[in-house]
Design a protein around this motif. Structure first.
Motif, short mmCIF file in Angstrom:
data_model
loop_
_atom_site.label_atom_id
_atom_site.label_comp_id
_atom_site.label_asym_id
_atom_site.label_seq_id
_atom_site.Cartn_x
_atom_site.Cartn_y
_atom_site.Cartn_z
N ASN A 146 14.40 4.77 9.74
CA ASN A 146 14.75 3.67 10.63
C ASN A 146 13.75 3.52 11.78
OD1 ASN A 146 15.65 6.09 11.78
ND2 ASN A 146 17.29 5.08 12.89
N LYS A 147 12.85 4.49 11.91
CA LYS A 147 11.84 4.45 12.98
C LYS A 147 10.44 4.14 12.44
CE LYS A 147 13.53 8.38 13.91
NZ LYS A 147 13.82 9.73 14.27
N GLY A 148 10.29 4.05 11.14
CA GLY A 148 8.98 3.78 10.54
C GLY A 148 8.67 4.76 9.43
N TYR A 149 7.40 4.86 9.09
CA TYR A 149 6.95 5.72 7.99
C TYR A 149 6.54 7.09 8.50
CZ TYR A 149 6.65 1.37 5.31
OH TYR A 149 6.93 0.18 4.70
N ILE A 150 6.85 8.10 7.68
CA ILE A 150 6.46 9.48 7.96
C ILE A 150 5.86 10.07 6.69
CG2 ILE A 150 7.30 11.80 8.49
CD1 ILE A 150 9.58 10.52 10.05
N LEU A 151 4.74 10.73 6.82
CA LEU A 151 4.17 11.47 5.70
C LEU A 151 4.84 12.84 5.71
CD1 LEU A 151 2.18 11.64 3.35
CD2 LEU A 151 0.48 12.50 4.97
N PHE A 152 5.65 13.10 4.71
CA PHE A 152 6.40 14.35 4.65
C PHE A 152 5.60 15.36 3.86
CE2 PHE A 152 9.67 17.24 3.07
CZ PHE A 152 10.33 17.53 4.23
N ILE A 153 5.18 16.42 4.55
CA ILE A 153 4.44 17.50 3.91
C ILE A 153 5.34 18.72 3.94
CG2 ILE A 153 2.35 18.90 3.96
CD1 ILE A 153 1.05 16.52 5.50
N GLU A 154 5.87 19.09 2.81
CA GLU A 154 6.89 20.12 2.69
C GLU A 154 6.56 21.39 3.47
OE1 GLU A 154 10.60 21.38 1.51
OE2 GLU A 154 9.74 19.54 0.78
N ASN A 155 5.38 21.94 3.26
CA ASN A 155 5.05 23.22 3.90
C ASN A 155 4.96 23.13 5.41
OD1 ASN A 155 4.98 24.37 1.42
ND2 ASN A 155 2.78 24.19 1.18
N GLU A 156 4.53 21.98 5.93
CA GLU A 156 4.37 21.84 7.37
C GLU A 156 5.68 21.51 8.06
OE1 GLU A 156 1.30 19.12 8.42
OE2 GLU A 156 -0.16 20.08 7.13
N ASP A 190 0.83 -1.21 0.00
CA ASP A 190 0.00 0.00 0.00
C ASP A 190 0.86 1.26 0.00
OD1 ASP A 190 -2.43 -1.31 -0.12
OD2 ASP A 190 -2.80 -1.21 2.04
N ILE A 191 1.95 1.24 0.78
CA ILE A 191 2.86 2.40 0.81
C ILE A 191 3.45 2.62 -0.58
CG2 ILE A 191 5.07 3.25 1.72
CD1 ILE A 191 2.89 3.44 3.85
N ALA A 192 3.83 1.54 -1.25
CA ALA A 192 4.38 1.66 -2.61
C ALA A 192 3.35 2.26 -3.56
CB ALA A 192 4.84 0.29 -3.11
N LEU A 193 2.11 1.84 -3.44
CA LEU A 193 1.05 2.40 -4.29
C LEU A 193 0.80 3.87 -3.98
CD1 LEU A 193 -1.50 -0.57 -4.30
CD2 LEU A 193 -0.18 0.29 -6.25
N LEU A 194 0.83 4.23 -2.71
CA LEU A 194 0.65 5.64 -2.33
C LEU A 194 1.80 6.49 -2.87
CD1 LEU A 194 -0.65 5.14 1.31
CD2 LEU A 194 -1.91 6.21 -0.59
N ARG A 195 3.02 5.98 -2.79
CA ARG A 195 4.16 6.72 -3.34
C ARG A 195 4.02 6.91 -4.84
NH1 ARG A 195 8.81 3.55 0.00
NH2 ARG A 195 8.95 4.97 1.76
N ALA A 196 3.47 5.91 -5.51
CA ALA A 196 3.28 5.99 -6.96
C ALA A 196 2.28 7.08 -7.33
CB ALA A 196 2.83 4.64 -7.51
N THR A 197 1.43 7.47 -6.38
CA THR A 197 0.47 8.55 -6.62
C THR A 197 0.96 9.87 -6.02
OG1 THR A 197 -0.82 8.03 -4.63
CG2 THR A 197 -1.48 6.95 -6.69
N ASP A 198 2.27 10.00 -5.91
CA ASP A 198 2.93 11.23 -5.46
C ASP A 198 2.71 11.57 -3.99
OD1 ASP A 198 4.16 11.72 -7.89
OD2 ASP A 198 2.47 12.88 -8.66
N LYS A 199 2.40 10.59 -3.17
CA LYS A 199 2.37 10.83 -1.73
C LYS A 199 3.80 10.71 -1.23
CE LYS A 199 -2.07 11.18 -1.64
NZ LYS A 199 -2.48 12.30 -2.42
N ASN A 200 4.27 11.71 -0.53
CA ASN A 200 5.65 11.76 -0.10
C ASN A 200 5.79 11.06 1.26
OD1 ASN A 200 8.34 12.31 -0.07
ND2 ASN A 200 8.14 14.53 -0.06
N ILE A 201 5.86 9.73 1.21
CA ILE A 201 5.99 8.94 2.42
C ILE A 201 7.44 8.49 2.53
CG2 ILE A 201 5.26 6.85 3.64
CD1 ILE A 201 2.58 7.08 2.08
N LEU A 202 8.06 8.88 3.63
CA LEU A 202 9.46 8.54 3.86
C LEU A 202 9.55 7.28 4.71
CD1 LEU A 202 10.84 12.08 4.81
CD2 LEU A 202 10.75 11.01 2.55
N SER A 203 10.47 6.40 4.34
CA SER A 203 10.77 5.23 5.16
C SER A 203 12.01 5.56 5.96
CB SER A 203 11.07 4.02 4.28
OG SER A 203 9.95 3.69 3.52
#
Length: 173
Positions: A56-66, A41-54
């Motif tokens: 060493n502590k887990g996944y983070i949704l990176f929102i540039e402006n925030e 699911d994370i791979a699919l979300l990344r393919a739709t331009d969701k900036n999810i970082l992997s």
């Protein structure tokens, strides 16, 4: 909406509302699916331009402006493995956030990993994880030479970090 679409929407909601990284195992437990489904699911979300970082502590949704602190600088550094905590603490103690580590390998080219280190606690967690898994840091591939992208609120903070890294002999020009 399909079951997968609903699940991916929930993943985004969980990541958006979390103040810290969320592991694949935690996401799987919350969603009642396997960790492998979460990875897909994370791979699919990344393919739709969701900036999810992997990290060493887990996944983070990176929102540039925030998340951005406005200013970024890349430092080329060199040190021993024993000096890693001091180098990283030097950056965070002076107000920087370490976004990544990058090495330029002769055979494999550029290798990068997201670190997302904001505090001494993050530094300690990173060092403990390296030790726990008996992993060699990326910089061992390049005799200690590597790059960090650092984010800070002002250019003055980035200048101070540069001065401190240079004073400790870590900074390469």
């Amino acid at each position: 909406m399909s079951e997968g679409d609903i699940r991916r929407t929930k993943i985004l909601e969980i990541l958006r509302s979390s103040k810290q990284a969320v592991t694949g195992t935690e996401l799987a437990k919350q969603l009642g699916v396997s960790r492998q489904i979460v990875v897909q699911d994370i791979a699919l979300l990344r393919a739709t331009d969701k900036n999810i970082l992997s990290t060493n502590k887990g996944y983070i949704l990176f929102i540039e402006n925030e998340n951005a602190l406005c200013r970024r600088r890349t430092y080329k550094v060199k040190h021993t493995n024993k000096q890693i905590p001091d180098e990283l603490n030097t950056i965070v103690d002076n107000g920087g956030h370490i976004l990544d580590v990058v090495v330029e390998h002769d055979i494999y080219g550029q290798i990068a990993a997201d670190l997302i280190i904001y505090s001494r606690a993050d530094v300690q967690a990173f060092v403990e994880k390296v030790e726990k898994f008996r992993t060699n840091p990326l910089c061992t591939l390049t005799d200690g030479i590597h790059f960090h992208t650092v984010e800070a609120g002002t250019e003055e903070i980035l200048d101070r970090i540069e001065l401190e890294l240079n004073a400790k002999g870590y900074l390469l020009k």
